[in-house]
Design a protein around this motif. Structure first.
Motif, mmCIF file in Angstrom:
data_model
loop_
_atom_site.group_PDB
_atom_site.id
_atom_site.type_symbol
_atom_site.label_atom_id
_atom_site.label_comp_id
_atom_site.label_asym_id
_atom_site.label_seq_id
_atom_site.Cartn_x
_atom_site.Cartn_y
_atom_site.Cartn_z
ATOM 1 N N ARG A 188 0.634 -1.054 0.145
ATOM 2 C CA ARG A 188 0.020 -0.130 0.048
ATOM 3 C C ARG A 188 0.832 1.455 -0.093
ATOM 4 O O ARG A 188 0.541 2.315 -0.258
ATOM 5 C CB ARG A 188 -0.909 0.120 1.351
ATOM 6 N N VAL A 189 2.342 1.177 0.104
ATOM 7 C CA VAL A 189 2.891 2.474 0.356
ATOM 8 C C VAL A 189 3.671 2.577 -1.120
ATOM 9 O O VAL A 189 4.412 1.714 -1.573
ATOM 10 C CB VAL A 189 4.258 2.016 1.456
ATOM 11 N N ARG A 190 3.636 3.861 -1.647
ATOM 12 C CA ARG A 190 4.031 4.312 -2.626
ATOM 13 C C ARG A 190 5.359 5.061 -2.724
ATOM 14 O O ARG A 190 6.350 4.979 -3.420
ATOM 15 C CB ARG A 190 3.154 5.330 -3.368
ATOM 16 N N PHE A 191 5.754 5.442 -1.334
ATOM 17 C CA PHE A 191 6.835 6.258 -1.293
ATOM 18 C C PHE A 191 7.149 6.304 0.348
ATOM 19 O O PHE A 191 6.102 6.609 1.183
ATOM 20 C CB PHE A 191 6.584 7.821 -1.868
ATOM 21 N N ALA A 192 8.431 6.332 0.623
ATOM 22 C CA ALA A 192 8.837 6.204 2.028
ATOM 23 C C ALA A 192 10.273 6.966 2.216
ATOM 24 O O ALA A 192 11.122 6.837 1.511
ATOM 25 C CB ALA A 192 8.741 4.924 2.606
ATOM 26 N N ALA A 193 10.216 7.747 2.929
ATOM 27 C CA ALA A 193 11.540 8.662 3.449
ATOM 28 C C ALA A 193 11.501 8.964 4.598
ATOM 29 O O ALA A 193 10.619 9.424 5.310
ATOM 30 C CB ALA A 193 11.564 9.861 2.281
ATOM 31 N N ALA A 194 12.847 8.970 4.985
ATOM 32 C CA ALA A 194 13.373 9.544 6.636
ATOM 33 C C ALA A 194 13.479 11.077 6.131
ATOM 34 O O ALA A 194 13.990 11.483 5.246
ATOM 35 C CB ALA A 194 14.704 8.895 7.066
ATOM 36 N N THR A 195 12.997 12.026 7.407
ATOM 37 C CA THR A 195 13.063 13.146 6.953
ATOM 38 C C THR A 195 13.541 13.997 8.572
ATOM 39 O O THR A 195 13.485 13.186 9.465
ATOM 40 C CB THR A 195 11.737 13.938 6.881
ATOM 41 N N THR A 196 13.963 15.243 8.352
ATOM 42 C CA THR A 196 14.201 15.848 9.648
ATOM 43 C C THR A 196 12.821 16.538 10.180
ATOM 44 O O THR A 196 11.705 16.338 9.598
ATOM 45 C CB THR A 196 15.044 17.092 9.404
ATOM 46 N N GLY A 197 12.875 16.911 11.384
ATOM 47 C CA GLY A 197 11.517 17.245 11.960
ATOM 48 C C GLY A 197 11.032 16.433 13.133
ATOM 49 O O GLY A 197 11.663 15.135 12.963
ATOM 50 N N PRO A 198 10.087 16.877 13.989
ATOM 51 C CA PRO A 198 9.591 15.903 14.753
ATOM 52 C C PRO A 198 9.055 14.531 14.331
ATOM 53 O O PRO A 198 9.085 13.554 14.802
ATOM 54 C CB PRO A 198 8.552 16.741 15.517
ATOM 55 N N ALA A 199 8.422 14.475 13.067
ATOM 56 C CA ALA A 199 7.781 13.418 12.453
ATOM 57 C C ALA A 199 9.125 13.055 11.583
ATOM 58 O O ALA A 199 9.336 13.988 10.750
ATOM 59 C CB ALA A 199 6.702 13.620 11.803
ATOM 60 N N ASN A 200 9.693 11.892 11.636
ATOM 61 C CA ASN A 200 10.820 11.665 10.884
ATOM 62 C C ASN A 200 10.799 10.587 9.812
ATOM 63 O O ASN A 200 11.786 10.240 9.340
ATOM 64 C CB ASN A 200 11.980 11.143 11.940
ATOM 65 N N LEU A 201 9.584 10.175 9.716
ATOM 66 C CA LEU A 201 9.285 9.381 8.516
ATOM 67 C C LEU A 201 8.003 9.491 7.858
ATOM 68 O O LEU A 201 6.979 9.688 8.232
ATOM 69 C CB LEU A 201 9.342 7.643 9.175
ATOM 70 N N LEU A 202 8.108 9.607 6.665
ATOM 71 C CA LEU A 202 6.956 10.228 5.635
ATOM 72 C C LEU A 202 6.668 9.269 4.513
ATOM 73 O O LEU A 202 7.695 8.576 4.087
ATOM 74 C CB LEU A 202 7.399 11.418 4.630
ATOM 75 N N LEU A 203 5.358 8.727 4.656
ATOM 76 C CA LEU A 203 4.726 7.481 3.832
ATOM 77 C C LEU A 203 3.795 8.340 2.955
ATOM 78 O O LEU A 203 3.056 9.118 3.375
ATOM 79 C CB LEU A 203 4.282 6.624 4.602
ATOM 80 N N ALA A 204 3.724 7.847 1.873
ATOM 81 C CA ALA A 204 2.660 8.122 0.740
ATOM 82 C C ALA A 204 1.985 6.995 0.652
ATOM 83 O O ALA A 204 2.510 6.096 0.068
ATOM 84 C CB ALA A 204 3.053 8.710 -0.432
ATOM 85 N N VAL A 205 0.572 6.791 0.836
ATOM 86 C CA VAL A 205 -0.039 5.500 0.724
ATOM 87 C C VAL A 205 -1.216 5.669 -0.305
ATOM 88 O O VAL A 205 -1.987 6.925 -0.164
ATOM 89 C CB VAL A 205 -0.768 5.194 2.354
ATOM 90 N N ALA A 206 -1.550 4.501 -1.092
ATOM 91 C CA ALA A 206 -2.644 4.558 -1.837
ATOM 92 C C ALA A 206 -3.278 3.337 -1.579
ATOM 93 O O ALA A 206 -2.696 2.276 -1.751
ATOM 94 C CB ALA A 206 -2.091 4.792 -3.305
ATOM 95 N N VAL A 207 -4.674 3.169 -1.304
ATOM 96 C CA VAL A 207 -5.567 2.218 -1.076
ATOM 97 C C VAL A 207 -6.817 2.508 -1.847
ATOM 98 O O VAL A 207 -7.347 3.442 -2.157
ATOM 99 C CB VAL A 207 -5.576 2.223 0.590
ATOM 100 N N ALA A 208 -7.539 1.356 -1.774
ATOM 101 C CA ALA A 208 -8.841 1.135 -2.641
ATOM 102 C C ALA A 208 -9.898 2.304 -1.838
ATOM 103 O O ALA A 208 -10.674 3.020 -2.522
ATOM 104 C CB ALA A 208 -9.556 -0.249 -2.465
ATOM 105 N N ASP A 209 -10.078 2.276 -0.490
ATOM 106 C CA ASP A 209 -10.915 3.138 0.050
ATOM 107 C C ASP A 209 -10.559 3.635 1.455
ATOM 108 O O ASP A 209 -9.456 3.086 2.135
ATOM 109 C CB ASP A 209 -12.439 2.696 0.144
ATOM 110 N N LEU A 210 -11.404 4.139 2.156
ATOM 111 C CA LEU A 210 -11.048 4.788 3.598
ATOM 112 C C LEU A 210 -11.027 3.587 4.412
ATOM 113 O O LEU A 210 -10.190 3.529 5.668
ATOM 114 C CB LEU A 210 -12.169 5.863 3.671
#
Length: 328
Positions: free
Chosen positions: A267-289
């Protein structure tokens, strides 16, 4: 541009997400289709703009580039205008409108500290529609997520695509990329960005190279991970009607393992470690809510070293993989 795809079209599009320059023969072999069927189906998808092929620079191989994730809060009645302005910038890779319609997320590859400071200290403060922003430098992109196929291909088909087209496969985790010669080939990268499936004769004509030299340099750029080839399309055509960005706070000691594990999730299209208080960014694509809820509770919730999760639904995409989206 199509408004719907049948099952065969979806499978071909999913294969092209994994192997953007794969030949029609390779696609036919991996998907157990006839080459004639692949040509008849895929050609029109590119011709009408449903599928677009491009290339994105790898910031690791361009030391001057600063990869930045920017979250911009705007007046709701101006958010589309600000998103459109950001999408026109040549240094933006993604531009998405998020949440309640008053926030934009964008990924930029900025040409050095001066470009970064101009954006953050001059351009954004001078934009009346912008109320606030936060910036996060991308520290590491986890490439395992680049084998995403919307769950339309089985593991065997994915493996066949990588085996038949080795340039589509990710390097081993933690391994150094193979050297590219030449390392930076801007005219060729620009030509691939305009059309990631351009033939070597076309690339040669655009760059002044011979077709043989163009082929050698394209292979070097891809094998050296100087660029990443990509296929762009509206993910709703693949059955993904809910997209979201997840901002996770992970214990530093578990960041690498968590990023690798989540980057492999279908379900994960993109994953990256980042600076800042939230240190992992994910882009998720799924069928529905409901599928998004299941991913949050069953997948993310099962990982003990994650302390906080912020989920921001994507409402509208203005740009993806460096290509502006046509207005709806």
């Amino acid at each position: 541009m199509r408004h719907s795809l049948d099952e065969t079209d979806r499978r071909i599009a999913a294969a092209l997400l994994i192997a953007p320059r794969a030949s029609w023969r390779t696609l036919a072999h991996c998907l157990d289709l006839s080459e004639r069927t692949v040509v008849r189906r895929a050609g029109p998808l590119y011709a009408d703009g449903t599928l677009r092929a491009t290339a994105v620079r790898n910031p690791v191989r361009f030391p001057a580039l600063i990869p930045l994730a920017l979250r911009v809060r705007c007046r709701p009645n101006r958010v589309r205008a600000v998103a459109a302005t950001l999408a026109r910038r040549p240094d933006t890779v993604w531009v998405d409108v998020l949440g309640g319609g008053d926030e934009i997320s964008t990924i930029l590859f900025l040409d050095g500290p001066e470009a970064r400071d101009t954006l953050l200290l001059r351009d954004l403060p001078a934009t009346a529609a912008v109320s606030s922003w936060t910036s996060h430098t991308l520290l590491r992109v986890f490439p395992t997520s680049f084998s995403w196929s919307a769950g339309l291909l089985c593991e065997r088909e994915t493996s066949l695509l990588h085996a038949a087209d080795p340039l589509s496969a990710d390097p081993p985790s933690g391994g150094a990329p193979e050297p590219a010669e030449p390392l930076l080939d801007d005219p060729l990268i620009e030509a691939l960005s305009a059309n990631g499936r351009a033939g070597y004769t076309e690339l040669a004509a655009r760059t002044g190279l011979s077709p043989l030299t163009a082929r050698r340099r394209v292979d070097a750029l891809i094998r050296g991970r100087v660029v990443r080839l990509a296929t762009e399309l509206d993910l709703a055509l693949l059955g993904c009607h809910a997209e979201a960005l997840l901002w996770l706070t992970v214990s530093p000691g578990a960041l690498d393992a968590t990023g690798e594990a989540l980057g492999r999730h279908p379900r994960v299209r993109f994953a990256a470690a980042t600076t800042g208080p939230a240190n992992l960014l994910l882009a998720v694509a799924v069928a529905d809510l409901s599928a998004l809820y299941a991913f949050l509770t069953e997948t993310v919730g099962a990982l003990e070293r994650i302390s906080t999760v912020e989920t921001t639904p994507i409402l509208v995409t203005a740009k993806r993989t460096g290509l502006p989206r046509p207005p709806r």
